[in-house]
Scaffold this motif. Sequence first.
Motif, PDB file in Angstrom:
ATOM      1  N   GLY A   1       0.842  -1.248  -0.318  1.00 10.93           N
ATOM      2  CA  GLY A   1       0.037  -0.055  -0.053  1.00 10.93           C
ATOM      3  C   GLY A   1       0.885   1.276   0.022  1.00 10.93           C
ATOM      4  N   ALA A   2       2.100   1.116  -0.188  1.00  5.49           N
ATOM      5  CA  ALA A   2       3.119   2.287  -0.070  1.00  5.49           C
ATOM      6  C   ALA A   2       2.994   3.074   0.979  1.00  5.49           C
ATOM      7  CB  ALA A   2       2.794   3.132  -1.398  1.00  5.49           C
ATOM      8  N   LEU A   3       2.545   2.414   2.150  1.00  6.16           N
ATOM      9  CA  LEU A   3       2.868   3.190   3.288  1.00  6.16           C
ATOM     10  C   LEU A   3       4.058   2.876   3.989  1.00  6.16           C
ATOM     11  CD1 LEU A   3      -0.699   1.788   4.972  1.00  6.16           C
ATOM     12  CD2 LEU A   3      -0.142   4.127   4.301  1.00  6.16           C
ATOM     13  N   ASP A   4       4.901   2.129   3.545  1.00  3.92           N
ATOM     14  CA  ASP A   4       6.415   1.657   4.052  1.00  3.92           C
ATOM     15  C   ASP A   4       7.138   1.141   3.077  1.00  3.92           C
ATOM     16  OD1 ASP A   4       8.259   1.392   5.927  1.00  3.92           O
ATOM     17  OD2 ASP A   4       7.391  -0.433   6.917  1.00  3.92           O
ATOM     18  N   THR A   5       8.272   1.287   3.019  1.00  2.77           N
ATOM     19  CA  THR A   5       9.288   0.876   2.053  1.00  2.77           C
ATOM     20  C   THR A   5       9.999  -0.280   2.465  1.00  2.77           C
ATOM     21  OG1 THR A   5      10.843   2.349   2.641  1.00  2.77           O
ATOM     22  CG2 THR A   5       9.383   3.048   0.683  1.00  2.77           C
ATOM     23  N   PRO A   6      10.565  -1.234   1.547  1.00  3.90           N
ATOM     24  CA  PRO A   6      11.279  -2.599   2.211  1.00  3.90           C
ATOM     25  C   PRO A   6      12.628  -1.972   2.398  1.00  3.90           C
ATOM     26  CG  PRO A   6      11.120  -2.508  -0.291  1.00  3.90           C
ATOM     27  CD  PRO A   6      10.214  -1.340   0.228  1.00  3.90           C
TER      28      PRO A   6
ATOM     29  N   ILE B   1      -5.737  -0.530  -7.318  1.00  2.00           N
ATOM     30  CA  ILE B   1      -5.601  -1.744  -6.248  1.00  2.00           C
ATOM     31  C   ILE B   1      -6.125  -1.117  -4.926  1.00  2.00           C
ATOM     32  CG2 ILE B   1      -3.587  -2.778  -4.675  1.00  2.00           C
ATOM     33  CD1 ILE B   1      -1.576  -1.269  -6.929  1.00  2.00           C
ATOM     34  N   ILE B   2      -7.092  -2.410  -4.349  1.00  2.00           N
ATOM     35  CA  ILE B   2      -7.412  -2.040  -2.998  1.00  2.00           C
ATOM     36  C   ILE B   2      -6.614  -3.009  -2.332  1.00  2.00           C
ATOM     37  CG2 ILE B   2      -9.506  -2.504  -1.689  1.00  2.00           C
ATOM     38  CD1 ILE B   2     -11.258  -1.661  -3.815  1.00  2.00           C
ATOM     39  N   ILE B   3      -6.264  -2.507  -1.161  1.00  2.00           N
ATOM     40  CA  ILE B   3      -5.721  -3.263  -0.203  1.00  2.00           C
ATOM     41  C   ILE B   3      -6.496  -3.285   1.117  1.00  2.00           C
ATOM     42  CG2 ILE B   3      -3.520  -3.303   1.589  1.00  2.00           C
ATOM     43  CD1 ILE B   3      -2.543  -3.229  -1.284  1.00  2.00           C
ATOM     44  N   ALA B   4      -6.876  -4.392   1.673  1.00  2.00           N
ATOM     45  CA  ALA B   4      -7.770  -4.795   2.748  1.00  2.00           C
ATOM     46  C   ALA B   4      -7.244  -5.576   3.787  1.00  2.00           C
ATOM     47  CB  ALA B   4      -9.080  -5.294   2.382  1.00  2.00           C
ATOM     48  N   ASP B   5      -7.245  -4.965   4.918  1.00  2.00           N
ATOM     49  CA  ASP B   5      -6.527  -5.753   6.238  1.00  2.00           C
ATOM     50  C   ASP B   5      -7.643  -6.221   6.946  1.00  2.00           C
ATOM     51  OD1 ASP B   5      -4.646  -6.808   8.086  1.00  2.00           O
ATOM     52  OD2 ASP B   5      -3.810  -4.891   8.683  1.00  2.00           O
TER      53      ASP B   5
ATOM     54  N   ASP C   1      -3.809   8.387  -5.787  1.00  2.00           N
ATOM     55  CA  ASP C   1      -4.362   7.899  -7.033  1.00  2.00           C
ATOM     56  C   ASP C   1      -4.611   6.656  -7.376  1.00  2.00           C
ATOM     57  OD1 ASP C   1      -4.266  10.714  -7.604  1.00  2.00           O
ATOM     58  OD2 ASP C   1      -2.002  10.565  -8.618  1.00  2.00           O
ATOM     59  N   SER C   2      -3.799   5.667  -6.646  1.00  2.00           N
ATOM     60  CA  SER C   2      -3.595   4.197  -7.333  1.00  2.00           C
ATOM     61  C   SER C   2      -4.275   3.374  -6.327  1.00  2.00           C
ATOM     62  CB  SER C   2      -2.502   4.092  -7.773  1.00  2.00           C
ATOM     63  OG  SER C   2      -1.986   4.867  -8.878  1.00  2.00           O
ATOM     64  N   ILE C   3      -4.403   3.616  -4.916  1.00  2.00           N
ATOM     65  CA  ILE C   3      -4.476   2.661  -4.093  1.00  2.00           C
ATOM     66  C   ILE C   3      -5.585   3.106  -3.050  1.00  2.00           C
ATOM     67  CG2 ILE C   3      -3.617   1.502  -2.109  1.00  2.00           C
ATOM     68  CD1 ILE C   3      -0.764   2.130  -3.245  1.00  2.00           C
ATOM     69  N   GLY C   4      -6.582   2.006  -2.953  1.00  2.00           N
ATOM     70  CA  GLY C   4      -7.704   2.226  -1.904  1.00  2.00           C
ATOM     71  C   GLY C   4      -7.465   1.295  -0.704  1.00  2.00           C
ATOM     72  N   ILE C   5      -7.311   1.838   0.520  1.00  2.00           N
ATOM     73  CA  ILE C   5      -6.973   1.053   1.548  1.00  2.00           C
ATOM     74  C   ILE C   5      -8.142   1.024   2.579  1.00  2.00           C
ATOM     75  CG2 ILE C   5      -5.369   0.903   3.758  1.00  2.00           C
ATOM     76  CD1 ILE C   5      -3.596   2.365   2.287  1.00  2.00           C
ATOM     77  N   VAL C   6      -8.281  -0.344   2.934  1.00  2.00           N
ATOM     78  CA  VAL C   6      -9.473  -0.542   4.016  1.00  2.00           C
ATOM     79  C   VAL C   6      -8.734  -1.285   5.234  1.00  2.00           C
ATOM     80  CG1 VAL C   6     -11.846  -1.849   4.134  1.00  2.00           C
ATOM     81  CG2 VAL C   6     -11.120  -0.798   2.061  1.00  2.00           C
ATOM     82  N   PHE C   7      -9.273  -0.725   6.318  1.00  2.00           N
ATOM     83  CA  PHE C   7      -8.673  -1.226   7.701  1.00  2.00           C
ATOM     84  C   PHE C   7      -9.895  -2.028   8.345  1.00  2.00           C
ATOM     85  CE2 PHE C   7      -6.861   3.128   6.667  1.00  2.00           C
ATOM     86  CZ  PHE C   7      -5.549   2.682   6.668  1.00  2.00           C
ATOM     87  N   GLN C   8      -9.230  -2.928   9.150  1.00  2.00           N
ATOM     88  CA  GLN C   8     -10.324  -3.571   9.903  1.00  2.00           C
ATOM     89  C   GLN C   8     -11.231  -2.688  10.966  1.00  2.00           C
ATOM     90  OE1 GLN C   8      -8.181  -6.640  12.201  1.00  2.00           O
ATOM     91  NE2 GLN C   8      -9.715  -7.332  13.577  1.00  2.00           N
ATOM     92  N   ARG C   9     -10.543  -1.685  11.259  1.00  2.00           N
ATOM     93  CA  ARG C   9     -11.291  -0.910  12.316  1.00  2.00           C
ATOM     94  C   ARG C   9     -11.903   0.379  11.516  1.00  2.00           C
ATOM     95  NH1 ARG C   9      -7.387  -0.951  17.541  1.00  2.00           N
ATOM     96  NH2 ARG C   9      -7.407  -3.408  17.990  1.00  2.00           N
ATOM     97  N   PHE C  10     -11.981   0.102  10.286  1.00  2.00           N
ATOM     98  CA  PHE C  10     -12.542   1.310   9.391  1.00  2.00           C
ATOM     99  C   PHE C  10     -11.785   2.680   9.480  1.00  2.00           C
ATOM    100  CE2 PHE C  10     -16.127  -0.675  12.069  1.00  2.00           C
ATOM    101  CZ  PHE C  10     -16.091  -1.789  11.385  1.00  2.00           C
TER     102      PHE C  10
ATOM    103  N   LEU D   1      -6.454  -8.901  -0.065  1.00  2.00           N
ATOM    104  CA  LEU D   1      -7.072  -9.284   1.159  1.00  2.00           C
ATOM    105  C   LEU D   1      -6.101  -9.884   2.147  1.00  2.00           C
ATOM    106  CD1 LEU D   1     -10.291 -10.804  -0.217  1.00  2.00           C
ATOM    107  CD2 LEU D   1      -9.995  -8.321   1.035  1.00  2.00           C
ATOM    108  N   ALA D   2      -6.024  -9.507   3.398  1.00  2.00           N
ATOM    109  CA  ALA D   2      -5.147 -10.253   4.423  1.00  2.00           C
ATOM    110  C   ALA D   2      -6.259 -10.468   5.316  1.00  2.00           C
ATOM    111  CB  ALA D   2      -4.180  -9.580   5.078  1.00  2.00           C
ATOM    112  N   SER D   3      -6.165 -11.980   5.860  1.00  2.00           N
ATOM    113  CA  SER D   3      -7.011 -12.417   6.565  1.00  2.00           C
ATOM    114  C   SER D   3      -6.739 -13.766   7.341  1.00  2.00           C
ATOM    115  CB  SER D   3      -8.445 -12.651   6.000  1.00  2.00           C
ATOM    116  OG  SER D   3      -9.701 -12.889   7.047  1.00  2.00           O
ATOM    117  N   HIS D   4      -7.318 -14.034   8.690  1.00  2.00           N
ATOM    118  CA  HIS D   4      -7.328 -15.323   9.092  1.00  2.00           C
ATOM    119  C   HIS D   4      -8.493 -16.189   8.502  1.00  2.00           C
ATOM    120  CE1 HIS D   4      -5.412 -12.771  12.471  1.00  2.00           C
ATOM    121  NE2 HIS D   4      -4.488 -13.772  12.580  1.00  2.00           N
ATOM    122  N   ASP D   5      -9.485 -15.553   8.143  1.00  2.00           N
ATOM    123  CA  ASP D   5     -10.689 -16.056   8.020  1.00  2.00           C
ATOM    124  C   ASP D   5     -10.879 -16.956   6.577  1.00  2.00           C
ATOM    125  OD1 ASP D   5     -13.381 -16.594   8.771  1.00  2.00           O
ATOM    126  OD2 ASP D   5     -14.094 -14.796   7.502  1.00  2.00           O
ATOM    127  N   GLU D   6     -11.025 -18.399   6.599  1.00  2.00           N
ATOM    128  CA  GLU D   6     -10.896 -18.940   5.469  1.00  2.00           C
ATOM    129  C   GLU D   6     -12.300 -18.581   4.538  1.00  2.00           C
ATOM    130  OE1 GLU D   6      -8.915 -20.991   4.163  1.00  2.00           O
ATOM    131  OE2 GLU D   6      -7.735 -21.144   5.807  1.00  2.00           O
TER     132      GLU D   6
END
Lengths: 409, 242
Positions: B73-78, B183-187, B104-113, B217-222
């Motif tokens: 999500g370009a929030l951090d760099t490697p 891109i949509i990044i969802a945690d 411009d290119s990324i939408g981020i969705v957080f677990q806690r909104f 999508l990142a999740s524990h949930d199957e």
Amino acid sequence: MRERLTRARSLVGLGGRLVAQRLRQTAPRRTAVTILGIAFAVALCLTVSGVSVAIADQGSVAGSNVDYWIVPEGESSSTLPVSVGGPRFGDVHAVGDRLTSRSDVVYASPVSMQLLQLSHRGTTEYVIVAGVVAHDGLTVAGVNTSALTPGDPHYENGTYDGPWTGEVVISDGAGALLNATPSDSVRVRGQATSTREFTVAAVTDGGESGFGDVPVAVMHLSELQTLTGATASDTADQILVASTNPNIEDDLAGVYDHSSVVTRSDTGLTSVTDSDLALALAAAGFIVALVVGVLFVATTLGLEVTTDRRLWATLSAIGFSARSRAFLLFAQVGLLALVGGVLGVVLGRFGVFAANTAVGTVFENTLVAVYPVEFVGLGLTMALVVAVLTTPYLLWLTTRGSVTDTLKT
Amino acid sequence: MSPPAEDAVLSCHAVTRTYTRGHQHTRWRSNGASDRPDVTALEDIDLTVEPGEILGIKGPSGSGKSTLLHLLGALDTPTSGTVHITGRPTTDLTARERARLRLDSIGIVFQRFYLLSSLPALSNVALPLVERGVPKSKRHDQASAVLHRVGLGQRQSHTPGQLSGGEQQRVAIARALVTDPAIIIADEPTGELDTETGARILELFEAAAADDTAVVLASHDEPTLAIADRVLELRDGERIDA
């Protein structure tokens, strides 16, 4: 450009909503303290500035209708009002008339000071007696001479054969000592002649010019000269000149050799209230108020920013640039400063009123502080300066900790 | 530096992210040394995501899912390796450029909104458009259209406090979609929702993917991961699905 303007306007609107939310819901007390802190700082600044302007005003009043004292060299301004028995000027009536004839001179009067015995109904006291050429508005040693017949009738072109007025104006201090009131007759014992009777034309407030209760009497110069035997060379201690010309000082210095010119602002009480003091007061008030305001806002809003760190992290995550976030923060601080500034302007007006009221209980008719309309602008500018100085610290707080760490918690 | 895959909207090559522990406590030391060992949150990760693809990331807590999402999500760099987002290497970008890339290119969705509680749904969704300098009426039109797409057309004037958890997450997704991102990044997007509400949220991601948006999508949930075209599994910062 249009995009930037739209963004700026939107960010100000967003800032306003965030401030309103804090006031209504999340932190009403802390937000109120922030506003009051700014208001207090602005009010403090304006009250101190009000005192400074009042002080500076005193100087400017003297400057707009300056009184100059031509005194023999060696006289100091501190001894000027009660200079008795020092070096004297001669031919003073002619010099006074010549100066009065100038278009830039309102009036000029020789002044002779003597310590003489005055008696009234069995009471005898030593009193400072001033001889003057009377003019409307002339005040000598705190005694207004308006009640004397204008000019110096007895002098009559140096013959000392003109009508003897026998008028004397005494200060309330002298009046109290002699128990004399207007129209009473007082006996003045001269040095060269026998005692003469004078009629009290008026008893005036000697507190003017800081003379307080010092017993002072003022009469026509020629009559005092006759009483003291100073008619031969027409002498006086000083020459007082009222002029509207601020550049006349050099001309007056050339009237007599071995003389110097002292302005009214150099004399008496006004010497402690010069423009440097006003400037120092204003500067001190401004700095103290600024420090108080900045500390208040930095402390209270610092807590807010720390509490809102998720807000700043979220805005960063969805793409708000650091510049936009800074602008949003400044918009919030600026809005709070504006509200605090308006409140401070009102409180400052109250502070000036309170200062005048407090001093007025001790000294009647005394204004120690003023509140010109320009203070509204000064107050709001002060609030804005507080906002500008505080924002960098708050911005630094928003950058503490990474976005990713903040959004994880 | 290796070039991104030709069609990939998102790609990682040999990405490693290491955190220096105790940094904050030791940075004033003259040598900056820490008495605690560094932690490698991700090690040598390669992946690509193509437009319209849904990539699932799974793994236990501490496996590196969030770290990977922050990099994508370009929030951090490697620390090492490269991340390309829409063809641009994030390591070469300034913080300002990365913010613009996210906008411009990324939408981020957080677990806690992470919605702004003082703003109604419409204004929350329109927030990214504020940064873009879109005029108020236009951004409200766009935000309103997206809210209708996520089924909240009738709840636009409600503040987050007046919405259920599922509705808040839909507002968050609408905020991510309003800029029409690549891109949509969802945690953990369904982590705080019940099963039924979660299922409806996932439909929104599927709809976005159908519009050619890449979804990670990142999740524990199957059940959540079941909508993914591919699932990448992490453990202790390493891929174990390969």
